[in-house]
Scaffold this motif. Structure first.
Motif, PDB file in Angstrom:
ATOM      1  N   THR A  20       3.892  -3.642   4.487  1.00  0.00           N
ATOM      2  CA  THR A  20       3.393  -3.112   3.264  1.00  0.00           C
ATOM      3  C   THR A  20       2.980  -4.007   2.306  1.00  0.00           C
ATOM      4  OG1 THR A  20       5.812  -3.430   2.145  1.00  0.00           O
ATOM      5  CG2 THR A  20       5.131  -1.062   3.494  1.00  0.00           C
ATOM      6  N   VAL A  21       2.238  -3.499   1.502  1.00  0.00           N
ATOM      7  CA  VAL A  21       1.204  -4.451   0.419  1.00  0.00           C
ATOM      8  C   VAL A  21       2.250  -4.681  -0.743  1.00  0.00           C
ATOM      9  CG1 VAL A  21       0.665  -2.706  -1.113  1.00  0.00           C
ATOM     10  CG2 VAL A  21      -0.793  -5.012  -0.855  1.00  0.00           C
ATOM     11  N   ASP A  22       3.307  -4.036  -0.883  1.00  0.00           N
ATOM     12  CA  ASP A  22       4.115  -4.328  -2.322  1.00  0.00           C
ATOM     13  C   ASP A  22       5.596  -4.543  -1.748  1.00  0.00           C
ATOM     14  OD1 ASP A  22       4.738  -1.944  -1.308  1.00  0.00           O
ATOM     15  OD2 ASP A  22       4.275  -0.853  -3.298  1.00  0.00           O
ATOM     16  N   GLY A  23       6.003  -4.525  -0.501  1.00  0.00           N
ATOM     17  CA  GLY A  23       7.209  -4.858   0.012  1.00  0.00           C
ATOM     18  C   GLY A  23       8.175  -3.978  -0.031  1.00  0.00           C
ATOM     19  N   ARG A  24       7.604  -2.515  -0.348  1.00  0.00           N
ATOM     20  CA  ARG A  24       8.385  -1.454  -0.421  1.00  0.00           C
ATOM     21  C   ARG A  24       9.092  -1.016   0.977  1.00  0.00           C
ATOM     22  NH1 ARG A  24       3.992   3.463  -1.202  1.00  0.00           N
ATOM     23  NH2 ARG A  24       3.153   1.794  -2.752  1.00  0.00           N
ATOM     24  N   HIS A  25      10.276  -0.435   0.902  1.00  0.00           N
ATOM     25  CA  HIS A  25      10.904  -0.204   2.100  1.00  0.00           C
ATOM     26  C   HIS A  25      10.273   0.917   3.006  1.00  0.00           C
ATOM     27  CE1 HIS A  25      14.619   0.156   4.814  1.00  0.00           C
ATOM     28  NE2 HIS A  25      14.596   1.466   4.440  1.00  0.00           N
TER      29      HIS A  25
ATOM     30  N   ARG B 133      -6.421   8.683   3.778  1.00  0.00           N
ATOM     31  CA  ARG B 133      -5.923   7.759   2.573  1.00  0.00           C
ATOM     32  C   ARG B 133      -5.284   6.440   3.303  1.00  0.00           C
ATOM     33  NH1 ARG B 133      -0.721   9.231  -0.081  1.00  0.00           N
ATOM     34  NH2 ARG B 133      -0.419   7.854  -1.708  1.00  0.00           N
ATOM     35  N   GLY B 134      -4.610   6.593   4.568  1.00  0.00           N
ATOM     36  CA  GLY B 134      -4.053   5.325   5.343  1.00  0.00           C
ATOM     37  C   GLY B 134      -2.703   5.226   4.733  1.00  0.00           C
ATOM     38  N   GLY B 135      -2.224   3.887   4.818  1.00  0.00           N
ATOM     39  CA  GLY B 135      -0.871   3.572   4.268  1.00  0.00           C
ATOM     40  C   GLY B 135      -0.911   2.615   3.232  1.00  0.00           C
ATOM     41  N   PRO B 136       0.509   2.266   2.835  1.00  0.00           N
ATOM     42  CA  PRO B 136       0.321   1.236   1.833  1.00  0.00           C
ATOM     43  C   PRO B 136       0.563  -0.151   2.358  1.00  0.00           C
ATOM     44  CG  PRO B 136       2.690   2.255   2.089  1.00  0.00           C
ATOM     45  CD  PRO B 136       1.752   2.997   2.860  1.00  0.00           C
TER      46      PRO B 136
ATOM     47  N   ALA C 181     -11.068   9.217  13.224  1.00  0.00           N
ATOM     48  CA  ALA C 181      -9.757   9.800  13.277  1.00  0.00           C
ATOM     49  C   ALA C 181      -8.590   8.765  12.802  1.00  0.00           C
ATOM     50  CB  ALA C 181      -9.249  10.906  14.451  1.00  0.00           C
ATOM     51  N   VAL C 182      -8.822   8.023  11.781  1.00  0.00           N
ATOM     52  CA  VAL C 182      -9.994   8.349  10.711  1.00  0.00           C
ATOM     53  C   VAL C 182     -10.287   7.060  10.240  1.00  0.00           C
ATOM     54  CG1 VAL C 182      -8.878  10.371   9.940  1.00  0.00           C
ATOM     55  CG2 VAL C 182      -8.146   8.191   8.783  1.00  0.00           C
ATOM     56  N   SER C 183     -11.580   7.064   9.508  1.00  0.00           N
ATOM     57  CA  SER C 183     -11.717   5.991   8.785  1.00  0.00           C
ATOM     58  C   SER C 183     -11.003   5.754   7.391  1.00  0.00           C
ATOM     59  CB  SER C 183     -13.265   6.013   8.307  1.00  0.00           C
ATOM     60  OG  SER C 183     -14.283   6.030   9.621  1.00  0.00           O
ATOM     61  N   VAL C 184     -10.426   4.777   7.053  1.00  0.00           N
ATOM     62  CA  VAL C 184      -9.565   4.517   6.236  1.00  0.00           C
ATOM     63  C   VAL C 184     -10.421   4.486   4.659  1.00  0.00           C
ATOM     64  CG1 VAL C 184      -7.767   3.337   5.297  1.00  0.00           C
ATOM     65  CG2 VAL C 184      -7.926   3.811   7.627  1.00  0.00           C
ATOM     66  N   LEU C 185     -10.498   5.301   4.254  1.00  0.00           N
ATOM     67  CA  LEU C 185     -11.291   5.374   2.840  1.00  0.00           C
ATOM     68  C   LEU C 185     -10.979   4.105   1.762  1.00  0.00           C
ATOM     69  CD1 LEU C 185     -13.946   6.331   1.652  1.00  0.00           C
ATOM     70  CD2 LEU C 185     -12.736   8.456   0.959  1.00  0.00           C
ATOM     71  N   PRO C 186      -9.794   4.153   1.421  1.00  0.00           N
ATOM     72  CA  PRO C 186      -9.139   3.106   0.399  1.00  0.00           C
ATOM     73  C   PRO C 186      -9.595   1.892   0.541  1.00  0.00           C
ATOM     74  CG  PRO C 186      -7.582   4.656   0.625  1.00  0.00           C
ATOM     75  CD  PRO C 186      -8.407   5.037   1.893  1.00  0.00           C
ATOM     76  N   THR C 187      -9.863   1.417   1.691  1.00  0.00           N
ATOM     77  CA  THR C 187     -10.338  -0.096   2.074  1.00  0.00           C
ATOM     78  C   THR C 187     -11.570  -0.200   2.297  1.00  0.00           C
ATOM     79  OG1 THR C 187      -9.845   0.328   4.233  1.00  0.00           O
ATOM     80  CG2 THR C 187      -7.864  -0.326   3.297  1.00  0.00           C
ATOM     81  N   VAL C 188     -12.531   0.760   2.153  1.00  0.00           N
ATOM     82  CA  VAL C 188     -14.018   0.606   2.400  1.00  0.00           C
ATOM     83  C   VAL C 188     -14.579   1.243   0.999  1.00  0.00           C
ATOM     84  CG1 VAL C 188     -14.145   2.803   3.660  1.00  0.00           C
ATOM     85  CG2 VAL C 188     -15.870   0.611   3.854  1.00  0.00           C
TER      86      VAL C 188
ATOM     87  N   PHE D 250      -4.764   3.338  -2.922  1.00  0.00           N
ATOM     88  CA  PHE D 250      -4.154   4.174  -2.077  1.00  0.00           C
ATOM     89  C   PHE D 250      -3.310   5.284  -2.919  1.00  0.00           C
ATOM     90  CE2 PHE D 250       0.388   4.951  -0.512  1.00  0.00           C
ATOM     91  CZ  PHE D 250      -0.116   5.368   0.627  1.00  0.00           C
ATOM     92  N   ASP D 251      -2.683   4.706  -3.993  1.00  0.00           N
ATOM     93  CA  ASP D 251      -1.759   5.826  -4.764  1.00  0.00           C
ATOM     94  C   ASP D 251      -2.746   6.777  -5.400  1.00  0.00           C
ATOM     95  OD1 ASP D 251       0.558   4.473  -4.126  1.00  0.00           O
ATOM     96  OD2 ASP D 251       0.707   3.025  -5.743  1.00  0.00           O
ATOM     97  N   THR D 252      -3.855   6.735  -6.170  1.00  0.00           N
ATOM     98  CA  THR D 252      -4.364   7.300  -6.967  1.00  0.00           C
ATOM     99  C   THR D 252      -6.033   7.551  -6.624  1.00  0.00           C
ATOM    100  OG1 THR D 252      -4.656   5.590  -8.543  1.00  0.00           O
ATOM    101  CG2 THR D 252      -2.610   6.978  -8.763  1.00  0.00           C
ATOM    102  N   GLY D 253      -6.428   6.565  -5.998  1.00  0.00           N
ATOM    103  CA  GLY D 253      -7.948   6.374  -5.776  1.00  0.00           C
ATOM    104  C   GLY D 253      -8.565   7.310  -4.790  1.00  0.00           C
ATOM    105  N   PHE D 254      -7.833   7.917  -3.933  1.00  0.00           N
ATOM    106  CA  PHE D 254      -8.680   8.717  -2.872  1.00  0.00           C
ATOM    107  C   PHE D 254      -9.322   9.656  -3.249  1.00  0.00           C
ATOM    108  CE2 PHE D 254      -8.298  11.549   0.879  1.00  0.00           C
ATOM    109  CZ  PHE D 254      -9.074  10.793   1.747  1.00  0.00           C
ATOM    110  N   PRO D 255      -8.950  10.547  -4.102  1.00  0.00           N
ATOM    111  CA  PRO D 255      -9.730  11.704  -4.434  1.00  0.00           C
ATOM    112  C   PRO D 255     -11.180  11.396  -5.030  1.00  0.00           C
ATOM    113  CG  PRO D 255      -7.545  12.176  -5.402  1.00  0.00           C
ATOM    114  CD  PRO D 255      -7.724  10.710  -4.863  1.00  0.00           C
TER     115      PRO D 255
END
Length: 344
Positions: free
Chosen positions: A269-274, A107-110, A74-81, A124-129
């Motif tokens: 964050t990976v891209d410095g977003r606020h 999906r996890g976070g950015p 709860a949960v395995s973060v899919l975008p990083t594996v 993260f942004d588009t690849g989860f589906p």
């Protein structure tokens, strides 16, 4: 009603990293001893919010140490594996545990995890589906290949095949952590139950359940299937028991804000977003007001009320909010001995 415990392996201020991991293992063992139905394991990277970096690895250990209880991520973060790697692990645990493993994915976070593991922000942004679809194919088909933008490989055999489990389900149960209308629709269209976070109240969760059912109908699923899958939605929450209600809240208000400030504040964050971090004290107060925090009678009433308002009868309850091993074990024991008998 199915009641389980939600294990974050939270590192509280002043603790090392081994202490929360040992507490996580003992919490799961105590949950089985107490008669709980499930234990759910969180996964985080590089932060003290939770020091378990691989929920499936910890699940394997706990499935080996237990005999009855269901163990889920709860949960395995899919975008990083890689979905195939996760699918192989899930199939292995499904077959070797006799069907006691549940794979929760999200999906996890950015976070900087995307940089470290080479996934990149698009994962993260588009690849989860697409990742979810590849994972589901791996768990349900005998041979799988891929020809997508991120994953492309020739057809290979699925080994071990989840269907090799003798006398059990053909594949492990899969849930999706849902925090947005987009993820709710995704879960509904794929015919997967939802895992809903502990930050949500009953009204929000009821709305997500209703939205999920509507999206499932729009996807062409029949009412019986919708009812069957919907019965497996999971509501995450907090449990802290005491003989006097205010004492339970005081325990959490003494310990959880420090952990939340240290743990949530460590995310990068990976891209410095606020990003805006929740106020730790206000968030703790919110959790105390929403969930099973108080006397056993109050806890049972709140769980029953959530079930009535949302239709969800499956719970994953964080019991380690005190940050103390002995207190966590006692909390789990009381959940089994004093709360479960009041639930029908």
């Amino acid at each position: 009603m199915r009641v389980g415990t939600f294990v974050l392996a939270a590192q509280f201020p002043g603790q090392g990293q081994a202490e929360p991991l040992y507490r996580a293992v003992r919490t799961a063992e105590a949950a089985e001893e107490a008669g709980l139905d499930e234990v759910w394991l969180a996964e985080h990277h590089f932060v003290p919010y939770g020091v378990c970096p691989s929920a499936v690895t910890l699940a394997a250990l706990l499935l080996g140490r237990t005999r009855r209880i269901r163990v889920g991520t709860a949960v395995s973060v899919l975008p990083t594996v890689h979905p195939v790697a996760l699918g192989e692990q899930a199939a292995l645990l499904h077959v070797t545990s006799g069907g006691r493993f549940t794979l929760g994915v999200g999906r996890g976070g950015p976070w900087i995890d995307l940089e470290v593991f080479g996934a990149g922000l698009p994962a993260f942004d588009t690849g989860f589906p697409d990742s979810l679809d590849l994972l589901l194919r791996w768990l349900t088909e005998p041979r799988v290949g891929a020809a997508g933008e991120r994953y492309a490989f020739r057809e290979v055999a699925v080994v071990p095949a989840p269907g090799e489990l003798i006398g059990g389900a053909a594949a492990p149960e899969v849930l999706v952590a849902c925090t947005s209308p987009k993820s709710v629709r995704l879960a509904a269209e794929r015919g997967l139950p939802m895992l809903l976070g502990m930050h949500c109240g009953d009204e929000d969760k009821a709305g997500m359940v209703e939205s999920w059912a509507r999206c499932a109908r729009e996807a062409g699923r029949d009412p019986d299937e919708i009812a069957r899958i919907g019965a497996s939605h999971v509501s995450a929450g907090v449990v802290q028991l005491a003989d006097h209600g205010p004492e339970a809240a005081r325990t959490l208000l003494k310990t959880m804000p420090g952990w939340l400030k240290q743990g949530l504040g460590a995310h990068v964050t990976v891209d410095g977003r606020h990003r805006v971090m929740r106020d730790p004290v206000a968030y703790t107060e919110l959790l105390c007001g929403l969930h099973a925090v108080g006397t056993p009678r109050l806890a049972a009433d709140r769980l029953a009320a959530t079930a009535e308002r949302t239709g969800i009868t499956r719970f994953a309850l964080l019991a380690e909010g005190s940050g103390d091993l002995a207190a966590t074990e006692e909390n789990v024991r009381r959940l089994g001995a004093e709360v479960l008998p009041q639930l029908v």
